[in-house]
Design a protein around this motif. Sequence first.
Motif, mmCIF file in Angstrom:
data_model
loop_
_atom_site.group_PDB
_atom_site.id
_atom_site.type_symbol
_atom_site.label_atom_id
_atom_site.label_comp_id
_atom_site.label_asym_id
_atom_site.label_seq_id
_atom_site.Cartn_x
_atom_site.Cartn_y
_atom_site.Cartn_z
ATOM 1 N N ARG A 296 -1.096 4.870 9.909
ATOM 2 C CA ARG A 296 -1.312 3.771 10.869
ATOM 3 C C ARG A 296 -2.218 2.705 10.285
ATOM 4 N NH1 ARG A 296 -2.426 7.544 16.005
ATOM 5 N NH2 ARG A 296 -0.263 8.001 16.479
ATOM 6 N N PHE A 297 -3.295 3.133 9.628
ATOM 7 C CA PHE A 297 -4.221 2.177 9.046
ATOM 8 C C PHE A 297 -3.525 1.326 7.984
ATOM 9 C CE2 PHE A 297 -7.345 0.889 5.866
ATOM 10 C CZ PHE A 297 -8.152 0.099 6.665
ATOM 11 N N ALA A 298 -2.769 1.973 7.103
ATOM 12 C CA ALA A 298 -2.059 1.231 6.049
ATOM 13 C C ALA A 298 -1.093 0.222 6.662
ATOM 14 C CB ALA A 298 -1.319 2.204 5.132
ATOM 15 N N VAL A 299 -0.355 0.630 7.683
ATOM 16 C CA VAL A 299 0.596 -0.273 8.351
ATOM 17 C C VAL A 299 -0.152 -1.426 9.016
ATOM 18 C CG1 VAL A 299 2.247 -0.440 10.253
ATOM 19 C CG2 VAL A 299 2.402 1.471 8.650
ATOM 20 N N SER A 300 -1.306 -1.123 9.611
ATOM 21 C CA SER A 300 -2.057 -2.152 10.337
ATOM 22 C C SER A 300 -2.579 -3.265 9.444
ATOM 23 C CB SER A 300 -3.233 -1.521 11.096
ATOM 24 O OG SER A 300 -4.277 -1.179 10.209
ATOM 25 N N LEU A 301 -2.619 -3.033 8.135
ATOM 26 C CA LEU A 301 -3.091 -4.060 7.205
ATOM 27 C C LEU A 301 -2.119 -5.225 7.086
ATOM 28 C CD1 LEU A 301 -4.401 -1.720 4.388
ATOM 29 C CD2 LEU A 301 -5.784 -3.061 5.998
ATOM 30 N N GLY A 302 -0.895 -5.022 7.584
ATOM 31 C CA GLY A 302 0.099 -6.090 7.528
ATOM 32 C C GLY A 302 0.772 -6.204 6.171
ATOM 33 N N LYS A 303 0.537 -5.234 5.310
ATOM 34 C CA LYS A 303 1.174 -5.208 3.996
ATOM 35 C C LYS A 303 2.372 -4.266 4.081
ATOM 36 C CE LYS A 303 -2.357 -7.442 2.280
ATOM 37 N NZ LYS A 303 -2.271 -8.856 2.053
ATOM 38 N N THR A 304 3.308 -4.414 3.154
ATOM 39 C CA THR A 304 4.391 -3.447 3.074
ATOM 40 C C THR A 304 3.758 -2.089 2.811
ATOM 41 O OG1 THR A 304 5.908 -5.083 2.184
ATOM 42 C CG2 THR A 304 6.479 -2.770 1.823
ATOM 43 N N THR A 305 4.168 -1.092 3.559
ATOM 44 C CA THR A 305 3.616 0.251 3.398
ATOM 45 C C THR A 305 4.726 1.195 2.986
ATOM 46 O OG1 THR A 305 1.930 -0.181 5.067
ATOM 47 C CG2 THR A 305 2.380 2.121 4.555
ATOM 48 N N THR A 306 4.490 1.923 1.895
ATOM 49 C CA THR A 306 5.437 2.907 1.389
ATOM 50 C C THR A 306 4.797 4.279 1.474
ATOM 51 O OG1 THR A 306 6.337 1.312 -0.184
ATOM 52 C CG2 THR A 306 6.819 3.627 -0.600
ATOM 53 N N ALA A 307 5.488 5.222 2.072
ATOM 54 C CA ALA A 307 5.019 6.604 2.125
ATOM 55 C C ALA A 307 5.701 7.386 1.014
ATOM 56 C CB ALA A 307 5.332 7.218 3.481
ATOM 57 N N VAL B 120 0.871 -1.168 0.000
ATOM 58 C CA VAL B 120 0.000 0.000 0.000
ATOM 59 C C VAL B 120 0.912 1.222 0.000
ATOM 60 C CG1 VAL B 120 -1.766 1.279 1.273
ATOM 61 C CG2 VAL B 120 -1.791 -1.224 1.277
ATOM 62 N N LYS B 121 0.705 2.101 -0.966
ATOM 63 C CA LYS B 121 1.519 3.311 -1.066
ATOM 64 C C LYS B 121 0.676 4.507 -0.617
ATOM 65 C CE LYS B 121 4.711 3.625 -4.066
ATOM 66 N NZ LYS B 121 5.434 3.876 -5.324
ATOM 67 N N VAL B 122 1.073 5.098 0.503
ATOM 68 C CA VAL B 122 0.338 6.231 1.068
ATOM 69 C C VAL B 122 0.642 7.469 0.226
ATOM 70 C CG1 VAL B 122 0.047 7.713 3.091
ATOM 71 C CG2 VAL B 122 0.389 5.235 3.379
ATOM 72 N N ASP B 123 -0.390 8.131 -0.217
ATOM 73 C CA ASP B 123 -0.240 9.293 -1.085
ATOM 74 C C ASP B 123 0.536 10.414 -0.406
ATOM 75 O OD1 ASP B 123 -1.154 10.568 -3.701
ATOM 76 O OD2 ASP B 123 -1.758 12.073 -2.219
ATOM 77 N N ARG B 124 1.317 11.124 -1.202
ATOM 78 C CA ARG B 124 2.157 12.215 -0.716
ATOM 79 C C ARG B 124 1.349 13.317 -0.036
ATOM 80 N NH1 ARG B 124 5.429 12.963 -4.893
ATOM 81 N NH2 ARG B 124 6.585 14.560 -3.810
ATOM 82 N N SER B 125 0.086 13.476 -0.392
ATOM 83 C CA SER B 125 -0.716 14.532 0.234
ATOM 84 C C SER B 125 -0.834 14.296 1.738
ATOM 85 C CB SER B 125 -2.095 14.621 -0.415
ATOM 86 O OG SER B 125 -2.819 13.417 -0.225
ATOM 87 N N PHE B 126 -0.885 13.040 2.159
ATOM 88 C CA PHE B 126 -0.942 12.745 3.594
ATOM 89 C C PHE B 126 0.418 12.945 4.248
ATOM 90 C CE2 PHE B 126 -4.575 10.425 1.926
ATOM 91 C CZ PHE B 126 -5.574 10.940 2.729
ATOM 92 N N VAL B 127 1.469 12.571 3.551
ATOM 93 C CA VAL B 127 2.822 12.765 4.086
ATOM 94 C C VAL B 127 3.098 14.252 4.277
ATOM 95 C CG1 VAL B 127 5.292 12.433 3.640
ATOM 96 C CG2 VAL B 127 3.668 10.589 3.143
ATOM 97 N N ASN B 128 2.665 15.082 3.325
ATOM 98 C CA ASN B 128 2.839 16.529 3.461
ATOM 99 C C ASN B 128 2.158 17.057 4.715
ATOM 100 O OD1 ASN B 128 4.321 16.739 1.101
ATOM 101 N ND2 ASN B 128 2.543 17.238 -0.152
ATOM 102 N N GLU B 129 1.014 16.490 5.050
ATOM 103 C CA GLU B 129 0.261 16.956 6.214
ATOM 104 C C GLU B 129 0.929 16.584 7.546
ATOM 105 O OE1 GLU B 129 -2.105 19.074 6.164
ATOM 106 O OE2 GLU B 129 -2.464 19.034 4.006
ATOM 107 N N LEU B 130 1.901 15.675 7.505
ATOM 108 C CA LEU B 130 2.617 15.334 8.737
ATOM 109 C C LEU B 130 3.400 16.533 9.275
ATOM 110 C CD1 LEU B 130 3.948 11.770 7.875
ATOM 111 C CD2 LEU B 130 2.069 12.367 9.419
#
Length: 164
Positions: free
Chosen positions: A100-111, A74-84
């Motif tokens: 957190r939700f993406a990580v909780s899925l147990g899949k590799t998560t890329t920001a 799951v690749k978290v969109d840059r718009s959310f990363v910007n909001e960090l």
Amino acid sequence: PEFVSLVQSVLESTGLPADRLELEITESVFIEDTEAALKQLHALHALGIHVALDDFGTGYSSLSFLQRFPFDKVKVDRSFVNELSSASADAHHLARAVVRFAVSLGKTTTAEGVETKEQLDTLREESCAETQGYYFSRPMPASGIAKFLRRGAKRGDKAAVRAA
């Protein structure tokens, strides 16, 4: 309709093992014919190809697609990363919740779109497995990668080595 056979043909002609190929899919591929798209994704997955859901959080129904197809990443969109880095507490909390939700899925998560050390540190706190963005490097041609890695290794630049 011929996409799966085309990919299989390219793998065979290049000799690339299917498990070395990762296709990034955005939810827009599901808009016209969800069932046909899911059928093709399942066929690609059955070949051993990895499938990543790109731009997570920006589509119209990310959660339903996560239930209907076993994405490898799951690749978290840059718009959310910007909001960090946002001054707005609400935006910051929403961004952390998406990660957190993406990580909780147990899949590799890329920001995607990491541009600051603060963003990287927050993503690490949330156990995000992979990050990409200008914090590590601007895009470069393949011919520049070896030099980039050597330069980073000489400086002891861990960010450069992780960027590989």
